[in-house]
Write an enzyme that holds these catalytic residues in place. Structure first.
Site, short mmCIF file in Angstrom:
data_model
loop_
_atom_site.label_atom_id
_atom_site.label_comp_id
_atom_site.label_asym_id
_atom_site.label_seq_id
_atom_site.Cartn_x
_atom_site.Cartn_y
_atom_site.Cartn_z
N LEU A 3 15.85 -6.88 7.77
CA LEU A 3 16.81 -6.00 8.35
C LEU A 3 17.97 -6.19 7.21
O LEU A 3 18.31 -7.12 6.82
CB LEU A 3 17.34 -6.39 9.53
CG LEU A 3 16.57 -6.18 10.67
CD1 LEU A 3 16.96 -6.42 12.09
CD2 LEU A 3 15.91 -4.57 10.86
N ASP A 52 15.70 0.44 13.13
CA ASP A 52 14.72 1.83 13.20
C ASP A 52 15.67 2.69 13.99
O ASP A 52 15.05 3.60 14.86
CB ASP A 52 13.49 1.23 14.10
CG ASP A 52 12.82 0.19 13.26
OD1 ASP A 52 12.56 0.20 11.95
OD2 ASP A 52 12.05 -0.69 13.69
N SER A 78 0.81 -1.13 0.01
CA SER A 78 0.01 0.10 0.00
C SER A 78 0.88 1.25 -0.14
O SER A 78 0.64 2.18 -0.79
CB SER A 78 -1.06 -0.06 1.26
OG SER A 78 -0.16 0.33 2.33
N MET A 86 10.24 -6.68 5.23
CA MET A 86 10.33 -7.26 6.54
C MET A 86 11.52 -8.01 6.62
O MET A 86 11.77 -8.88 7.28
CB MET A 86 9.11 -8.32 6.76
CG MET A 86 7.77 -7.67 6.59
SD MET A 86 7.67 -5.89 7.43
CE MET A 86 7.61 -7.00 9.22
N HIS A 110 8.09 3.48 9.42
CA HIS A 110 7.77 2.71 10.47
C HIS A 110 6.86 3.19 11.35
O HIS A 110 6.61 4.40 11.66
CB HIS A 110 9.26 2.72 11.51
CG HIS A 110 8.85 1.80 13.01
ND1 HIS A 110 9.10 0.41 12.80
CD2 HIS A 110 8.80 2.07 14.06
CE1 HIS A 110 8.85 -0.02 13.80
NE2 HIS A 110 8.64 0.98 14.64
#
Length: 203
Positions: free
Chosen positions: A94, A147, A15, A92, A111
């Site tokens: 790292l 993050d 999306s 999804m 995030h």
């Protein structure tokens, strides 16, 4: 100004990727989506890439013996597209410091939390469990620590007493799309400057 070459990485329905694509198609973003990378066979983003006429690269993590092999495959596959910007749109996995070093300050992620709070998976559930009254989303540059990269923009939403992870996630998602499009637009207009952990918007 030359259009920026964008490669989108996604694992799910795509999306956020679709929001970026629509902004490119409308001319809001001074860029072009040159390829899509997906690590999940059958993910919705693969159908979207086909609709858009954009090359899709499937890198099924289960087919690779190590993360190094997985990332090397992706690096080699995207090399011909000479990406100016990689957008992680629900990807999804790292990325290692080795991968990131090839595209320093050229990888951005969104995030679903107001970083530095609630890093990692299920950020919306973490926010509900913590009892915070305000949540939101963060668009940031990607660094090897999860993050933790320089923050470009944040959008906030209220958290209600009866919220669940799913209801909060849906409310945050309404802000994710415009926030991500805004940040990609700024990047493609050469308006972002990174100094250490601080992002300055020029002009």
């Amino acid at each position: 100004m030359t259009k920026k070459r964008i490669v989108i990485f996604a694992s799910g329905r795509g999306s956020n990727a679709e929001a970026i694509h629509d902004a490119v198609a409308s001319g809001k973003i001074n860029g072009e989506i040159n390829a899509v990378v997906c690590d999940i066979p059958g993910a919705g983003i693969l159908s979207k890439a086909e609709e858009w006429g954009v090359p899709a690269i499937l890198a099924d993590r289960k087919k690779f013996a190590s993360r190094e092999d997985f990332e090397l495959f992706i690096l080699q596959a995207i090399a011909p597209y000479r990406a100016d910007l990689i957008c992680l749109a629900g990807f999804m996995r790292l990325l290692s410091s080795t991968f990131i070093s090839h595209y320093e300050n050229k990888i951005i992620n969104i995030h679903p939390a107001l970083l530095p709070s609630f890093r990692g998976l299920h950020a919306q559930g973490q926010a509900v469990a913590a009892g915070v009254k305000i949540a939101g989303c963060t668009v940031h540059f990607v660094v090897p620590d999860m993050d933790a990269g320089p923050i470009i923009a944040q959008r906030a939403v209220p958290v209600y007493a009866d919220d669940t992870e799913d209801t909060l996630a849906a409310r945050i998602l309404t802000q994710e799309h415009p926030a991500y499009v805004e940040c990609v637009t700024l990047f493609c207009d050469d308006k972002l400057q990174v100094n250490g952990n601080i992002v300055t918007i020029n002009g």
